[in-house]
Scaffold this active site. Structure first.
Site, short mmCIF file in Angstrom:
data_model
loop_
_atom_site.label_atom_id
_atom_site.label_comp_id
_atom_site.label_asym_id
_atom_site.label_seq_id
_atom_site.Cartn_x
_atom_site.Cartn_y
_atom_site.Cartn_z
N TYR A 70 0.86 -1.19 0.00
CA TYR A 70 0.00 0.00 0.00
C TYR A 70 0.89 1.23 0.00
CZ TYR A 70 -3.60 3.31 1.72
OH TYR A 70 -4.45 4.37 1.88
N LYS B 140 -1.74 -1.53 -3.85
CA LYS B 140 -2.73 -0.45 -3.84
C LYS B 140 -1.94 0.84 -4.01
CE LYS B 140 -5.94 2.05 -0.83
NZ LYS B 140 -6.50 2.18 0.55
#
Length: 289
Positions: A131, A160
């Site tokens: 992320y 992400k």
């Protein structure tokens, strides 16, 4: 990973986690076609959950989902040992993967990032979703580091990407086959057009059906139809960050009668002027009855 993965809120009631409300929200999302859910991330107010609450929310989400869609649990930390403990716990209770935010505040080097993610990858078997969110961590995972991690560790399979720099997304997708999910609702279509697979979404908490349709159209190459939905939802996408996430999404859910409840300090209620903007947007979309 492909599709729409709502970053779900943690509903509170009287200062405690509202597990009945959590189940209701999960059922609603699954009924509307999401590919998976992501609990205890930024939107789930993980920084203000106790370690025991964090673990229990993960366990309960796995129980409530009951294998119907993927559960990708937020287990990141700026402490490698803490992130490792959360990740091992999540694996033990049956998640389908973990989401690991870049360590924040202590700002490790790229070599430190390689060692941080590598140590966790070597200690668990479930897939890992990196992320990258420089706006919150003050640190960017460089494309070369992403490529290294993807090629070195077989269970680091996706990222992400919340860095709004599409040049970085292009570099990553050009250099390796990692699955890229947009970490920004507004950039979902541009990222899919470059080869991304979907989105970890905030707006999908309240408009899951529309978001799933948009991403399905985009992944099928039907961008004209996807753009229609994008521009319909665009005002709402922008308003989700008019104040710090998850203040706007929890406010919107409360307006819609969905389980959300209060925020935990230091987050507090939305300014009245912004509430009015949000209410107008929900009215314009026909979401408020």
């Amino acid at each position: 990973m492909q599709g729409v993965y709502p970053a779900i809120v943690t509903p509170f009631k009287d200062g405690k986690v509202d597990y009945d409300g959590l189940r209701t929200n999960i059922d609603y999302l699954i009924e509307n076609g999401v590919s998976g859910v992501i609990p205890v991330g930024t939107t789930g107010e993980s920084p203000t959950l106790t370690p025991l609450e964090h673990e229990k929310v993960i366990e309960k989400v796995v129980e409530f989902v009951d294998g119907r869609v993927e559960v990708i649990a937020g287990t990141g930390s700026n402490s490698t040992s803490e992130a490792l403990e959360f990740s091992q716990y999540a694996e033990d209770v049956g998640v389908d993967g973990v989401l690991l935010i870049t360590p924040y505040y202590n700002k490790p080097s790229q070599e430190g990032l390689k060692r941080h993610f590598g140590e966790i990858a070597n200690s668990i078997n479930v897939p890992i979703v990196l992320y990258n969110v420089p706006s919150r961590t003050a640190l960017n995972i460089e494309p070369e580091t992403i490529k290294y991690l993807f090629e070195e560790y077989s269970n680091i399979t996706a990222i992400k990407e919340a860095n709004p720099n599409l040049s970085q997304v292009s570099e990553v997708l050009d250099s390796c086959n990692i699955d890229v999910l947009s970490g920004n609702d507004e950039l979902t279509l541009p990222i899919i057009s470059l080869g991304g697979k979907g989105v970890v979404s905030v707006v999908a908490n309240i408009a899951p059906k529309e978001f799933v349709q948009m991403v399905d159209f985009a992944n099928a190459g039907k961008f004209d139809k996807a753009k229609e939905i994008h521009y319909k939802l665009f005002p709402l996408m922008k308003l989700m960050f008019i104040e710090t996430n998850p203040i706007p999404i929890k406010t919107a859910m409360n307006m819609l009668g969905m389980p959300s409840g209060e925020l935990r300090l230091p987050l507090c209620e939305m300014a009245e002027s912004n509430k009015l903007k949000l209410q107008n947007a929900l009215n314009n979309l026909g979401l408020l009855k």
